[in-house]
Enzyme design. Structure first.
Site, PDB file in Angstrom:
ATOM      1  N   GLU A 166       0.841  -1.194   0.000  1.00 48.94           N
ATOM      2  CA  GLU A 166       0.000   0.000   0.000  1.00 48.94           C
ATOM      3  C   GLU A 166       0.877   1.245   0.000  1.00 48.94           C
ATOM      4  O   GLU A 166       2.064   1.176   0.329  1.00 48.94           O
ATOM      5  CB  GLU A 166      -0.908   0.006   1.235  1.00 48.94           C
ATOM      6  CG  GLU A 166      -1.837  -1.197   1.331  1.00 48.94           C
ATOM      7  CD  GLU A 166      -2.420  -1.354   2.723  1.00 48.94           C
ATOM      8  OE1 GLU A 166      -3.396  -0.659   3.044  1.00 48.94           O
ATOM      9  OE2 GLU A 166      -1.880  -2.181   3.498  1.00 48.94           O
ATOM     10  N   LYS A 185       2.524   4.561   1.403  1.00 49.84           N
ATOM     11  CA  LYS A 185       2.890   5.125   2.703  1.00 49.84           C
ATOM     12  C   LYS A 185       2.716   6.645   2.610  1.00 49.84           C
ATOM     13  O   LYS A 185       3.495   7.326   1.950  1.00 49.84           O
ATOM     14  CB  LYS A 185       4.333   4.794   3.076  1.00 49.84           C
ATOM     15  CG  LYS A 185       4.730   5.344   4.437  1.00 49.84           C
ATOM     16  CD  LYS A 185       6.176   5.050   4.749  1.00 49.84           C
ATOM     17  CE  LYS A 185       6.539   5.609   6.124  1.00 49.84           C
ATOM     18  NZ  LYS A 185       6.351   7.062   6.213  1.00 49.84           N
ATOM     19  N   ASP A 190       2.571  10.548   3.926  1.00 49.35           N
ATOM     20  CA  ASP A 190       3.428  11.364   4.789  1.00 49.35           C
ATOM     21  C   ASP A 190       2.553  12.380   5.510  1.00 49.35           C
ATOM     22  O   ASP A 190       2.337  13.499   5.032  1.00 49.35           O
ATOM     23  CB  ASP A 190       4.489  12.066   3.927  1.00 49.35           C
ATOM     24  CG  ASP A 190       5.698  12.471   4.747  1.00 49.35           C
ATOM     25  OD1 ASP A 190       5.723  12.165   5.949  1.00 49.35           O
ATOM     26  OD2 ASP A 190       6.605  13.102   4.186  1.00 49.35           O
ATOM     27  N   TYR A 198      -6.222   2.541   7.186  1.00 49.80           N
ATOM     28  CA  TYR A 198      -5.498   1.427   6.577  1.00 49.80           C
ATOM     29  C   TYR A 198      -5.343   0.216   7.488  1.00 49.80           C
ATOM     30  O   TYR A 198      -4.784  -0.795   7.072  1.00 49.80           O
ATOM     31  CB  TYR A 198      -4.105   1.882   6.122  1.00 49.80           C
ATOM     32  CG  TYR A 198      -3.263   2.505   7.220  1.00 49.80           C
ATOM     33  CD1 TYR A 198      -2.545   1.719   8.108  1.00 49.80           C
ATOM     34  CD2 TYR A 198      -3.191   3.878   7.354  1.00 49.80           C
ATOM     35  CE1 TYR A 198      -1.785   2.282   9.109  1.00 49.80           C
ATOM     36  CE2 TYR A 198      -2.422   4.465   8.352  1.00 49.80           C
ATOM     37  CZ  TYR A 198      -1.728   3.669   9.229  1.00 49.80           C
ATOM     38  OH  TYR A 198      -0.976   4.239  10.223  1.00 49.80           O
ATOM     39  N   LYS A 215      11.183   3.019   1.887  1.00 54.46           N
ATOM     40  CA  LYS A 215      11.291   4.457   1.645  1.00 54.46           C
ATOM     41  C   LYS A 215      11.987   4.679   0.311  1.00 54.46           C
ATOM     42  O   LYS A 215      13.032   4.086   0.050  1.00 54.46           O
ATOM     43  CB  LYS A 215      12.083   5.131   2.772  1.00 54.46           C
ATOM     44  CG  LYS A 215      11.524   4.890   4.164  1.00 54.46           C
ATOM     45  CD  LYS A 215      10.150   5.471   4.341  1.00 54.46           C
ATOM     46  CE  LYS A 215      10.159   6.965   4.389  1.00 54.46           C
ATOM     47  NZ  LYS A 215      10.828   7.501   5.562  1.00 54.46           N
ATOM     48  N   CYS A 239      32.428  31.441  22.906  1.00 59.34           N
ATOM     49  CA  CYS A 239      31.042  30.994  22.793  1.00 59.34           C
ATOM     50  C   CYS A 239      30.194  32.133  22.242  1.00 59.34           C
ATOM     51  O   CYS A 239      30.242  33.257  22.771  1.00 59.34           O
ATOM     52  CB  CYS A 239      30.517  30.562  24.154  1.00 59.34           C
ATOM     53  SG  CYS A 239      28.744  30.183  24.151  1.00 59.34           S
ATOM     54  N   CYS A 275      27.722  33.370  25.319  1.00 59.95           N
ATOM     55  CA  CYS A 275      28.166  33.948  26.598  1.00 59.95           C
ATOM     56  C   CYS A 275      29.546  34.588  26.518  1.00 59.95           C
ATOM     57  O   CYS A 275      29.990  35.233  27.468  1.00 59.95           O
ATOM     58  CB  CYS A 275      28.143  32.890  27.702  1.00 59.95           C
ATOM     59  SG  CYS A 275      29.395  31.588  27.501  1.00 59.95           S
ATOM     60  N   CYS A 296      31.889  24.989  25.033  1.00 56.09           N
ATOM     61  CA  CYS A 296      31.817  26.155  25.917  1.00 56.09           C
ATOM     62  C   CYS A 296      31.928  25.629  27.344  1.00 56.09           C
ATOM     63  O   CYS A 296      31.064  24.861  27.786  1.00 56.09           O
ATOM     64  CB  CYS A 296      30.494  26.897  25.730  1.00 56.09           C
ATOM     65  SG  CYS A 296      30.226  28.184  26.979  1.00 56.09           S
ATOM     66  N   CYS A 303      26.174  29.209  30.884  1.00 57.29           N
ATOM     67  CA  CYS A 303      25.787  29.625  29.527  1.00 57.29           C
ATOM     68  C   CYS A 303      24.302  29.296  29.321  1.00 57.29           C
ATOM     69  O   CYS A 303      23.875  28.154  29.513  1.00 57.29           O
ATOM     70  CB  CYS A 303      26.652  28.911  28.497  1.00 57.29           C
ATOM     71  SG  CYS A 303      26.322  29.420  26.804  1.00 57.29           S
TER      72      CYS A 303
END
Length: 647
Positions: free
Chosen positions: A105, A107, A109, A210, A298, A390, A393, A406, A411
């Site tokens: 069947e 699939k 999304d 389904y 897929k 960083c 910070c 960091c 932070c």
């Protein structure tokens, strides 16, 4: 009342023809005339029948989604992306069943849905969630017309479907929308998971059904019968299914879907292959995550070339800086892609990524796609330099191999990520807590440490935006409930680098307390099956750190009490490390595992030198071979049953 019943039946029949069969038999004006008459009758009488179409109009917004436990678990599907992986699936199935047929069947999304019926009436609609518990979205789904309010079957029933928004519907919506929706998948999920049912109605989602997930008096024996049942009861089913007797026929059906999927009005990203016969499915059983009798094939990931506009660096709970590329928008697999992942600075150099360069990106259903490498540099291409400090910070970063960190524990994004991990379901399970909540508590309530959560009170929370009495009560109750926590979840919550769910469980069983683990040496830790040298060093360093020691003391003073599940003493499997392999005819794998643990044993996922017993069912494979090599005791299902009877 007779006229009202007549109108409801007539309107529901017209709606079924329109929304399910896509074959309307009356003009809209005639439907509207009858609908208006029904509305007047309901208003005059003060009565509305259960299956009246007037119930399917979006009501007032709700405040939050309630959690609902499914009658039967909704499993996700294992995936195949190559023909070799598909062949491996066929081999596994055909080892467990002499004769087998398959169904193929589409699939779709979208968003997986579960609808519950009892005594022939629609009860509720929920999202899949984690498979065991989903969100109750009944108010939203009432606005959808592709399922019946009443059915002929009178037992308890759960049916599965996929909420989708047709591509043509999305296009029409976007033509007049103040904020156009980016893709059909997110549009469907956003429509169903919107707190305002009126928004759901405006976006016009549908559900394609389904599967029968649970049936109190099971009268269907195959996938084909399940789909016939759904169609007979009035559920919308996509009109494509191929029944195949061989692996080659399955591949031909998948190829048919691959060719036709671009022409249909629904977003699809693959094909679903299932064993048709339910008795064969029962024999094949389940893994912890997936049914062994189904797989989602897929289609190849979509790739595209785009340009890198910028790279930003994000800070996680351990302080690690992760680069995220901002790219020129490009359409991939039904989504507009604007960002793509890069693992670290070493990944940037290895793939030769520069700002202003053209790169190849791939999207295979991930939320954020991946950059595969540079395609072309231009005269404007700029090298991506590692940050020296960083970006959040300003603290000087520390380099460890290919990664940057960091070191500042204060932070802001690092603290927020750590708090969100601490409160997660697999950790302290503080329901309703999110990274957004963490940022608000950091900024407005001075929260910096895990232990600060246990000092929160009504007065502090009442000063924060969006915290009403109910939200405050729920959060404080959840925080209070988290104090009694299994040791493995507590260890996971601490966020020690490299300690995931498996390792935290192993550590809890091995050391039995935080104190014992904190005294462990790297040498002791490395001897464990799932602990490597780097992870062992991380654990030792974490517990030697003075700041972490102080935080543990604050947590214990606040009443946090990690506990170890009491080991069964003298049980039939007490002291045994057991591996299950092959198919058991009397038990699902999860049931057998529970019986072993309840009888004092420990279940392992793989055969190691510490394994003391292997329970081998039919078609046992490499684990059985490994056990024979190591001279480990092996028993069959009959002997396993005898041991259980004695326990």
């Amino acid at each position: 009342m007779d006229r009202m019943r007549e109108l409801v039946d007539q309107l529901n029949r017209y709606a079924y023809e329109y929304y399910v069969l896509d074959a309307p038999s009356v003009p809209d004006a005639e439907y509207d005339k009858l609908y208006d008459e029904l509305v007047r009758l309901e208003k005059d009488s003060g009565t509305r029948l259960f299956d009246s179409p007037t119930r399917r109009v979006g009501g007032e917004p709700i405040r939050a989604f309630a959690r609902h436990e499914h009658i039967s678990r909704l499993y996700s599907l294992d995936k195949a992306v190559t023909e070799d992986e598909l062949d491996a699936f066929f081999t596994r199935v055909e080892k467990g069943a002499a004769e087998v047929s398959y169904t193929v069947e589409y699939k779709f999304d979208g968003l997986t849905m579960c609808l519950t019926y009892d005594d022939g009436k629609f009860v509720r609609a929920t999202t899949r969630g984690n498979g065991a518990v989903g969100e109750d979205v009944t108010a939203q789904v009432l606005t959808i017309r592709s399922y019946p309010m009443t059915i002929g079957y009178k037992g308890k029933l759960e049916v599965k479907g996929e909420a989708v928004i047709r591509l043509s519907v999305l296009e029409a919506y976007n033509r007049t929308a103040a904020e156009p929706l980016k893709n059909a998948r997110n549009a469907a999920a956003g429509a169903v998971r919107n707190l305002d049912p009126r928004v759901t109605a405006q976006r016009k989602p549908e559900i394609y059904f389904y599967d029968v997930n649970y049936m109190e008096e099971n009268s269907v024996r195959s996938q084909t019968e399940a789909v016939e049942f759904l169609q007979k009861e009035g559920f919308k089913v996509y009109p494509f299914m191929r029944v195949c007797k061989t692996a080659q026929e399955v591949k031909d059906a998948i190829a048919e879907i691959d060719v036709s999927r671009k022409k249909i009005d629904v977003l699809t990203d693959g094909a679903v292959v299932k064993v048709n016969d339910f008795s064969v499915r029962e024999k094949l059983g389940f893994t912890d995550k997936f049914p062994r009798w189904a797989i989602a094939y897929k289609f190849e990931a979509e790739e595209a070339v785009t340009t890198v506009k910028n790279v930003i660096w994000q800070v996680g709970r351990t302080g690690k800086l992760t680069p995220l590329a901002e790219v020129e928008p490009v359409e991939l697999a039904g989504a507009t892609v604007r960002r793509a992942t890069l693992n670290n600075s070493g990944d940037i150099r290895r793939k030769d990524i520069k700002i202003g360069s053209k790169v190849l990106i791939r999207r295979s259903n991930e939320v954020i796609p991946e950059i595969l490498g540079a395609v072309e540099h231009t005269g404007q291409s700029i090298e991506i330099e590692d940050p020296k400090v960083c970006p959040y910070c300003g603290t000087k970063v520390r380099e460890e191999g290919a990664n940057l960190f960091c070191p500042n524990r204060e932070c802001r994004p690092r603290v927020a990520a750590a708090l969100a991990n601490f409160a997660a379901k697999n950790a302290m399970d503080i329901e309703g807590f999110s990274e957004m909540t963490a940022y608000q508590l950091i900024d407005e309530a001075g929260v910096r440490h895990f232990s600060d959560l246990y000092r929160l009170n009504k007065e502090t929370l009442a000063k924060l935006d969006g915290f009403g009495a109910k939200k405050i009560r729920n959060l404080l109750n959840a925080v209070q409930s988290s104090k009694n926590v299994p040791l493995d979840k507590f260890l996971f919550a601490l966020g020690i680098d490299g300690i995931g769910k498996v390792a935290s469980g192993d550590l809890a069983r091995r050391f039995q307390s935080v104190g014992a683990l904190s005294s462990a040496t790297a040498e002791e830790l490395v001897q464990m099956e799932n602990i490597g040298e780097k992870t062992a060093e991380n654990i030792v360093s974490w517990f030697q750190d003075e700041g972490n020691k102080a935080e543990l003391s604050r947590l214990f003073e606040a009443g946090v009490k990690p506990f170890v599940k009491e080991q069964v003493r003298g049980g039939a499997f007490s002291g045994q490390n057991v591996v299950l392999t092959g198919t058991l005819s009397k038990f699902k794998r999860s049931e057998a595992q529970k019986y072993i643990e309840d009888a004092g044993g420990v279940c392992q996922s793989a055969v190691t030198s510490k394994t003391t017993l292997v329970v081998a069912g039919e078609n046992a494979g490499s684990k059985l071979d490994r056990a024979k090599e190591l001279g480990i005791k092996i028993i069959g299902e009959e002997e396993f049953l005898k041991i259980l009877d004695k326990s």
